[in-house]
Design a protein around this motif. Structure first.
Motif, PDB file in Angstrom:
ATOM      1  N   ARG A  35       0.831  -1.201   0.000  1.00 50.90           N
ATOM      2  CA  ARG A  35       0.000   0.000   0.000  1.00 50.90           C
ATOM      3  C   ARG A  35       0.869   1.255   0.000  1.00 50.90           C
ATOM      4  N   VAL A  36       0.294   2.350  -0.501  1.00 51.59           N
ATOM      5  CA  VAL A  36       0.968   3.641  -0.501  1.00 51.59           C
ATOM      6  C   VAL A  36       0.079   4.615   0.259  1.00 51.59           C
ATOM      7  N   MET A  37       0.676   5.285   1.229  1.00 53.04           N
ATOM      8  CA  MET A  37      -0.063   6.248   2.047  1.00 53.04           C
ATOM      9  C   MET A  37       0.489   7.642   1.793  1.00 53.04           C
ATOM     10  N   GLU A  38      -0.393   8.631   1.800  1.00 52.34           N
ATOM     11  CA  GLU A  38       0.048  10.021   1.792  1.00 52.34           C
ATOM     12  C   GLU A  38      -0.036  10.497   3.233  1.00 52.34           C
ATOM     13  N   ALA A  39       1.074  10.984   3.751  1.00 51.99           N
ATOM     14  CA  ALA A  39       1.121  11.500   5.117  1.00 51.99           C
ATOM     15  C   ALA A  39       1.093  13.016   5.061  1.00 51.99           C
ATOM     16  N   SER A  40       0.230  13.609   5.870  1.00 55.54           N
ATOM     17  CA  SER A  40       0.138  15.064   5.970  1.00 55.54           C
ATOM     18  C   SER A  40       0.402  15.456   7.413  1.00 55.54           C
ATOM     19  N   LEU A  41       1.279  16.418   7.598  1.00 56.10           N
ATOM     20  CA  LEU A  41       1.640  16.877   8.943  1.00 56.10           C
ATOM     21  C   LEU A  41       1.128  18.287   9.131  1.00 56.10           C
ATOM     22  N   THR A  42       0.488  18.529  10.252  1.00 55.85           N
ATOM     23  CA  THR A  42      -0.001  19.861  10.571  1.00 55.85           C
ATOM     24  C   THR A  42       0.248  20.151  12.038  1.00 55.85           C
ATOM     25  N   GLY A  43       0.427  21.400  12.350  1.00 56.77           N
ATOM     26  CA  GLY A  43       0.624  21.811  13.729  1.00 56.77           C
ATOM     27  C   GLY A  43      -0.706  22.136  14.389  1.00 56.77           C
ATOM     28  N   ILE A  44      -0.812  21.789  15.649  1.00 54.34           N
ATOM     29  CA  ILE A  44      -1.997  22.116  16.437  1.00 54.34           C
ATOM     30  C   ILE A  44      -1.516  22.996  17.590  1.00 54.34           C
ATOM     31  N   PRO A  45      -1.862  24.286  17.565  1.00 56.05           N
ATOM     32  CA  PRO A  45      -1.367  25.205  18.591  1.00 56.05           C
ATOM     33  C   PRO A  45      -1.689  24.713  20.018  1.00 56.05           C
ATOM     34  N   GLY A  46      -0.680  24.751  20.851  1.00 56.93           N
ATOM     35  CA  GLY A  46      -0.842  24.360  22.243  1.00 56.93           C
ATOM     36  C   GLY A  46      -0.842  22.861  22.475  1.00 56.93           C
ATOM     37  N   VAL A  47      -0.791  22.081  21.405  1.00 59.15           N
ATOM     38  CA  VAL A  47      -0.836  20.622  21.546  1.00 59.15           C
ATOM     39  C   VAL A  47       0.420  19.989  20.970  1.00 59.15           C
ATOM     40  N   GLY A  48       0.738  20.286  19.716  1.00 60.23           N
ATOM     41  CA  GLY A  48       1.895  19.683  19.060  1.00 60.23           C
ATOM     42  C   GLY A  48       1.637  19.514  17.579  1.00 60.23           C
ATOM     43  N   LYS A  49       1.942  18.342  17.068  1.00 55.45           N
ATOM     44  CA  LYS A  49       1.781  18.051  15.647  1.00 55.45           C
ATOM     45  C   LYS A  49       0.869  16.846  15.473  1.00 55.45           C
ATOM     46  N   MET A  50       0.219  16.788  14.304  1.00 51.10           N
ATOM     47  CA  MET A  50      -0.639  15.663  13.978  1.00 51.10           C
ATOM     48  C   MET A  50      -0.286  15.173  12.577  1.00 51.10           C
ATOM     49  N   ILE A  51      -0.190  13.865  12.431  1.00 50.25           N
ATOM     50  CA  ILE A  51       0.040  13.263  11.121  1.00 50.25           C
ATOM     51  C   ILE A  51      -1.232  12.531  10.712  1.00 50.25           C
ATOM     52  N   GLY A  52      -1.754  12.897   9.550  1.00 47.11           N
ATOM     53  CA  GLY A  52      -2.906  12.191   8.979  1.00 47.11           C
ATOM     54  C   GLY A  52      -2.433  11.311   7.840  1.00 47.11           C
ATOM     55  N   LEU A  53      -2.939  10.095   7.760  1.00 46.96           N
ATOM     56  CA  LEU A  53      -2.558   9.172   6.693  1.00 46.96           C
ATOM     57  C   LEU A  53      -3.766   8.884   5.814  1.00 46.96           C
ATOM     58  N   HIS A  54      -3.555   8.924   4.502  1.00 48.86           N
ATOM     59  CA  HIS A  54      -4.612   8.679   3.534  1.00 48.86           C
ATOM     60  C   HIS A  54      -4.106   7.625   2.559  1.00 48.86           C
ATOM     61  N   ASP A  55      -4.860   6.560   2.376  1.00 51.79           N
ATOM     62  CA  ASP A  55      -4.452   5.471   1.477  1.00 51.79           C
ATOM     63  C   ASP A  55      -4.660   5.905   0.031  1.00 51.79           C
ATOM     64  N   ILE A  56      -3.561   6.044  -0.707  1.00 56.85           N
ATOM     65  CA  ILE A  56      -3.628   6.470  -2.113  1.00 56.85           C
ATOM     66  C   ILE A  56      -3.189   5.349  -3.057  1.00 56.85           C
ATOM     67  N   THR A  57      -3.218   4.122  -2.581  1.00 62.55           N
ATOM     68  CA  THR A  57      -2.777   2.975  -3.379  1.00 62.55           C
ATOM     69  C   THR A  57      -3.522   2.896  -4.707  1.00 62.55           C
ATOM     70  N   THR A  58      -4.822   3.031  -4.678  1.00 66.48           N
ATOM     71  CA  THR A  58      -5.629   2.933  -5.899  1.00 66.48           C
ATOM     72  C   THR A  58      -5.234   4.003  -6.905  1.00 66.48           C
ATOM     73  N   PHE A  59      -4.981   5.218  -6.424  1.00 66.65           N
ATOM     74  CA  PHE A  59      -4.588   6.303  -7.327  1.00 66.65           C
ATOM     75  C   PHE A  59      -3.235   6.023  -7.962  1.00 66.65           C
ATOM     76  N   ARG A  60      -2.305   5.464  -7.210  1.00 63.38           N
ATOM     77  CA  ARG A  60      -0.985   5.121  -7.753  1.00 63.38           C
ATOM     78  C   ARG A  60      -1.105   4.019  -8.803  1.00 63.38           C
ATOM     79  N   LYS A  61      -1.975   3.027  -8.546  1.00 68.39           N
ATOM     80  CA  LYS A  61      -2.188   1.952  -9.519  1.00 68.39           C
ATOM     81  C   LYS A  61      -2.809   2.509 -10.802  1.00 68.39           C
ATOM     82  N   LEU A  62      -3.761   3.426 -10.664  1.00 66.72           N
ATOM     83  CA  LEU A  62      -4.371   4.051 -11.839  1.00 66.72           C
ATOM     84  C   LEU A  62      -3.346   4.867 -12.626  1.00 66.72           C
TER      85      LEU A  62
END
Length: 79
Positions: free
Chosen positions: A42-69
């Motif tokens: 599988r291939v995941m797209e990782a997105s990192l964003t800052g959350i003020p007063g908390v830290g950082k968050m990484i979101g993962l989105h499965d882009i396997t189908t898009f890569r195969k296409l």
């Protein structure tokens, strides 16, 4: 292999070299997205964003189908 839970540890110290570690370590330089290839194919797209007063968050989105296409499209155009 799961990452061990170590409260108070920097996430970047828990990751081996790779795209996620680079994303976390270079975030202040504007890098906020990367692709991560998993051992199961599988291939995941990782997105990192800052959350003020908390830290950082990484979101993962499965882009396997898009890569195969994309691969199928490239093969079709090349033939």
């Amino acid at each position: 292999m799961p990452i061990p839970a170590l409260p108070g540890s920097e996430l970047s110290t828990l990751l081996n070299d790779g795209p996620l570690r680079e994303l976390i370590c270079n975030w202040s330089e504007g890098l906020s997205r990367c692709e991560v290839a998993l051992p199961d194919g599988r291939v995941m797209e990782a997105s990192l964003t800052g959350i003020p007063g908390v830290g950082k968050m990484i979101g993962l989105h499965d882009i396997t189908t898009f890569r195969k296409l994309d691969q199928l499209k490239s093969e079709f155009v090349a033939s």
